[in-house]
Design a protein around this motif. Structure first.
Motif, PDB file in Angstrom:
ATOM      1  N   ASP A  38       0.638  -1.184  -0.039  1.00 59.51           N
ATOM      2  CA  ASP A  38      -0.093  -0.055   0.112  1.00 59.51           C
ATOM      3  C   ASP A  38       0.681   1.322  -0.020  1.00 59.51           C
ATOM      4  O   ASP A  38       0.682   2.236  -0.713  1.00 59.51           O
ATOM      5  CB  ASP A  38      -1.064   0.084   1.194  1.00 59.51           C
ATOM      6  CG  ASP A  38      -2.139  -1.268   1.008  1.00 59.51           C
ATOM      7  OD1 ASP A  38      -2.298  -1.448   0.229  1.00 59.51           O
ATOM      8  OD2 ASP A  38      -2.639  -1.517   2.190  1.00 59.51           O
TER       9      ASP A  38
ATOM     10  N   ILE B  50      -6.048   8.017  -8.913  1.00 58.44           N
ATOM     11  CA  ILE B  50      -6.848   6.736  -8.599  1.00 58.44           C
ATOM     12  C   ILE B  50      -5.691   5.960  -7.940  1.00 58.44           C
ATOM     13  O   ILE B  50      -6.068   5.093  -7.062  1.00 58.44           O
ATOM     14  CB  ILE B  50      -7.326   6.175 -10.006  1.00 58.44           C
ATOM     15  CG1 ILE B  50      -8.476   6.945 -10.474  1.00 58.44           C
ATOM     16  CG2 ILE B  50      -7.544   4.555  -9.928  1.00 58.44           C
ATOM     17  CD1 ILE B  50      -8.768   6.525 -11.923  1.00 58.44           C
ATOM     18  N   THR B  51      -4.465   5.771  -8.444  1.00 56.54           N
ATOM     19  CA  THR B  51      -3.439   5.062  -7.782  1.00 56.54           C
ATOM     20  C   THR B  51      -3.396   5.273  -6.340  1.00 56.54           C
ATOM     21  O   THR B  51      -3.146   4.370  -5.594  1.00 56.54           O
ATOM     22  CB  THR B  51      -1.929   5.164  -8.446  1.00 56.54           C
ATOM     23  OG1 THR B  51      -2.354   4.747  -9.880  1.00 56.54           O
ATOM     24  CG2 THR B  51      -1.097   4.130  -7.977  1.00 56.54           C
TER      25      THR B  51
ATOM     26  N   VAL C 124      -6.419   4.136  -4.391  1.00 58.05           N
ATOM     27  CA  VAL C 124      -6.213   2.570  -4.260  1.00 58.05           C
ATOM     28  C   VAL C 124      -5.510   2.287  -3.126  1.00 58.05           C
ATOM     29  O   VAL C 124      -5.791   1.496  -2.438  1.00 58.05           O
ATOM     30  CB  VAL C 124      -5.775   1.834  -5.662  1.00 58.05           C
ATOM     31  CG1 VAL C 124      -5.438   0.258  -5.290  1.00 58.05           C
ATOM     32  CG2 VAL C 124      -7.158   2.082  -6.648  1.00 58.05           C
TER      33      VAL C 124
ATOM     34  N   ALA D 249      -7.305   3.268   0.087  1.00 59.60           N
ATOM     35  CA  ALA D 249      -8.465   2.430   0.360  1.00 59.60           C
ATOM     36  C   ALA D 249      -7.914   1.064   0.628  1.00 59.60           C
ATOM     37  O   ALA D 249      -8.867   0.451   1.189  1.00 59.60           O
ATOM     38  CB  ALA D 249      -9.376   2.367  -1.071  1.00 59.60           C
ATOM     39  N   HIS D 250      -7.296   0.511   0.110  1.00 63.00           N
ATOM     40  CA  HIS D 250      -6.834  -0.891   0.391  1.00 63.00           C
ATOM     41  C   HIS D 250      -6.379  -1.053   1.772  1.00 63.00           C
ATOM     42  O   HIS D 250      -6.769  -1.857   2.463  1.00 63.00           O
ATOM     43  CB  HIS D 250      -5.884  -1.408  -0.730  1.00 63.00           C
ATOM     44  CG  HIS D 250      -5.553  -3.061  -0.157  1.00 63.00           C
ATOM     45  ND1 HIS D 250      -4.207  -3.316   0.586  1.00 63.00           N
ATOM     46  CD2 HIS D 250      -5.977  -3.980  -0.749  1.00 63.00           C
ATOM     47  CE1 HIS D 250      -4.438  -4.747   0.575  1.00 63.00           C
ATOM     48  NE2 HIS D 250      -5.476  -4.991  -0.026  1.00 63.00           N
TER      49      HIS D 250
ATOM     50  N   ILE E  28     -10.608  -4.466  -4.913  1.00 59.64           N
ATOM     51  CA  ILE E  28     -10.075  -2.890  -5.132  1.00 59.64           C
ATOM     52  C   ILE E  28      -9.180  -3.199  -6.186  1.00 59.64           C
ATOM     53  O   ILE E  28      -8.857  -2.410  -7.235  1.00 59.64           O
ATOM     54  CB  ILE E  28      -9.860  -2.314  -3.878  1.00 59.64           C
ATOM     55  CG1 ILE E  28     -11.021  -1.949  -3.010  1.00 59.64           C
ATOM     56  CG2 ILE E  28      -8.744  -1.088  -4.114  1.00 59.64           C
ATOM     57  CD1 ILE E  28     -10.626  -1.358  -1.700  1.00 59.64           C
ATOM     58  N   TYR E  29      -8.184  -4.138  -5.860  1.00 65.41           N
ATOM     59  CA  TYR E  29      -6.831  -4.362  -6.930  1.00 65.41           C
ATOM     60  C   TYR E  29      -7.284  -4.849  -8.264  1.00 65.41           C
ATOM     61  O   TYR E  29      -6.703  -4.232  -9.184  1.00 65.41           O
ATOM     62  CB  TYR E  29      -5.920  -5.450  -6.192  1.00 65.41           C
ATOM     63  CG  TYR E  29      -4.946  -4.664  -5.093  1.00 65.41           C
ATOM     64  CD1 TYR E  29      -4.999  -3.509  -5.110  1.00 65.41           C
ATOM     65  CD2 TYR E  29      -4.516  -5.728  -3.954  1.00 65.41           C
ATOM     66  CE1 TYR E  29      -3.899  -2.834  -4.005  1.00 65.41           C
ATOM     67  CE2 TYR E  29      -3.817  -5.133  -2.966  1.00 65.41           C
ATOM     68  CZ  TYR E  29      -3.429  -3.636  -3.204  1.00 65.41           C
ATOM     69  OH  TYR E  29      -2.655  -2.996  -2.304  1.00 65.41           O
TER      70      TYR E  29
ATOM     71  N   TYR F  31      -8.612  -1.930  -9.996  1.00 67.07           N
ATOM     72  CA  TYR F  31      -7.481  -1.052 -10.337  1.00 67.07           C
ATOM     73  C   TYR F  31      -6.841  -1.652 -11.759  1.00 67.07           C
ATOM     74  O   TYR F  31      -6.294  -0.817 -12.623  1.00 67.07           O
ATOM     75  CB  TYR F  31      -6.643  -0.766  -9.277  1.00 67.07           C
ATOM     76  CG  TYR F  31      -5.426  -0.074  -9.489  1.00 67.07           C
ATOM     77  CD1 TYR F  31      -5.336   1.248  -9.702  1.00 67.07           C
ATOM     78  CD2 TYR F  31      -4.216  -0.496  -9.592  1.00 67.07           C
ATOM     79  CE1 TYR F  31      -4.085   1.986 -10.158  1.00 67.07           C
ATOM     80  CE2 TYR F  31      -2.986   0.101  -9.877  1.00 67.07           C
ATOM     81  CZ  TYR F  31      -3.089   1.245 -10.136  1.00 67.07           C
ATOM     82  OH  TYR F  31      -1.982   2.111 -10.713  1.00 67.07           O
TER      83      TYR F  31
ATOM     84  N   THR G 101      -8.432  -0.993 -14.668  1.00 62.26           N
ATOM     85  CA  THR G 101      -8.468   0.598 -15.005  1.00 62.26           C
ATOM     86  C   THR G 101      -7.160   0.627 -15.599  1.00 62.26           C
ATOM     87  O   THR G 101      -6.923   1.670 -16.714  1.00 62.26           O
ATOM     88  CB  THR G 101      -8.689   1.466 -13.894  1.00 62.26           C
ATOM     89  OG1 THR G 101      -9.978   1.135 -13.398  1.00 62.26           O
ATOM     90  CG2 THR G 101      -8.721   2.949 -14.047  1.00 62.26           C
ATOM     91  N   TYR G 102      -6.194   0.124 -15.204  1.00 57.92           N
ATOM     92  CA  TYR G 102      -4.774   0.565 -15.693  1.00 57.92           C
ATOM     93  C   TYR G 102      -4.445  -0.088 -17.025  1.00 57.92           C
ATOM     94  O   TYR G 102      -3.752   0.485 -17.764  1.00 57.92           O
ATOM     95  CB  TYR G 102      -3.660   0.028 -14.691  1.00 57.92           C
ATOM     96  CG  TYR G 102      -2.273   0.622 -14.803  1.00 57.92           C
ATOM     97  CD1 TYR G 102      -2.197   1.938 -14.336  1.00 57.92           C
ATOM     98  CD2 TYR G 102      -1.264   0.010 -15.605  1.00 57.92           C
ATOM     99  CE1 TYR G 102      -0.793   2.488 -14.599  1.00 57.92           C
ATOM    100  CE2 TYR G 102      -0.169   0.649 -15.831  1.00 57.92           C
ATOM    101  CZ  TYR G 102       0.126   1.835 -15.339  1.00 57.92           C
ATOM    102  OH  TYR G 102       1.301   2.462 -15.504  1.00 57.92           O
TER     103      TYR G 102
END
Length: 115
Positions: free
Chosen positions: A8, A65-66, A69, A72-73, A89-90, A93, A96-97
């Motif tokens: 994280d 966003i990164t 994430v 949030a994680h 969540i990952y 992500y 999205t990436y």
């Protein structure tokens, strides 16, 4: 566990680096090599300012966003103890990436290709 784990922390710093490098790209007009494939030379680019303008907002979005994430994680998995939600969540992500990477490849071909 109440402490932020290493993954994280790294994700949070990568997002911050993305934001800083994007701001530097916009200010100085030079593209960070992490955004360009090795087959493209920025000195021979067809439209480098166009590439910078095209990628500015997506880069800012991916940086934010990164960072979100990573945070949030940490909150969901480490503080609240919902590790399964952290995995989701990952996954979101990564998807999205991948979409960002496809957009980046198209922008490279359009703006950085010398022909």
């Amino acid at each position: 566990m109440k402490t932020m784990n290493l993954a994280d922390t790294i994700i949070l710093f990568v997002g911050f680096y993305f934001l800083v490098s994007t701001a530097m790209m916009k200010v100085h007009g030079r593209v960070n090599r992490m955004l360009i494939s090795k087959k493209y030379d920025p000195k021979k680019a067809r439209d480098l300012p166009g590439f910078i303008s095209c990628m500015y907002v997506p880069n800012i979005a991916v940086g934010v966003i990164t960072m979100a994430v990573g945070l949030a994680h940490y909150i969901v998995a480490d503080i609240l103890g919902k590790e399964q939600i952290g995995v989701y969540i990952y996954i979101v992500y990564v998807l999205t990436y991948v979409a960002y990477a496809v957009y980046l490849l198209k922008a490279q071909k359009k703006y950085l290709s010398p022909y």
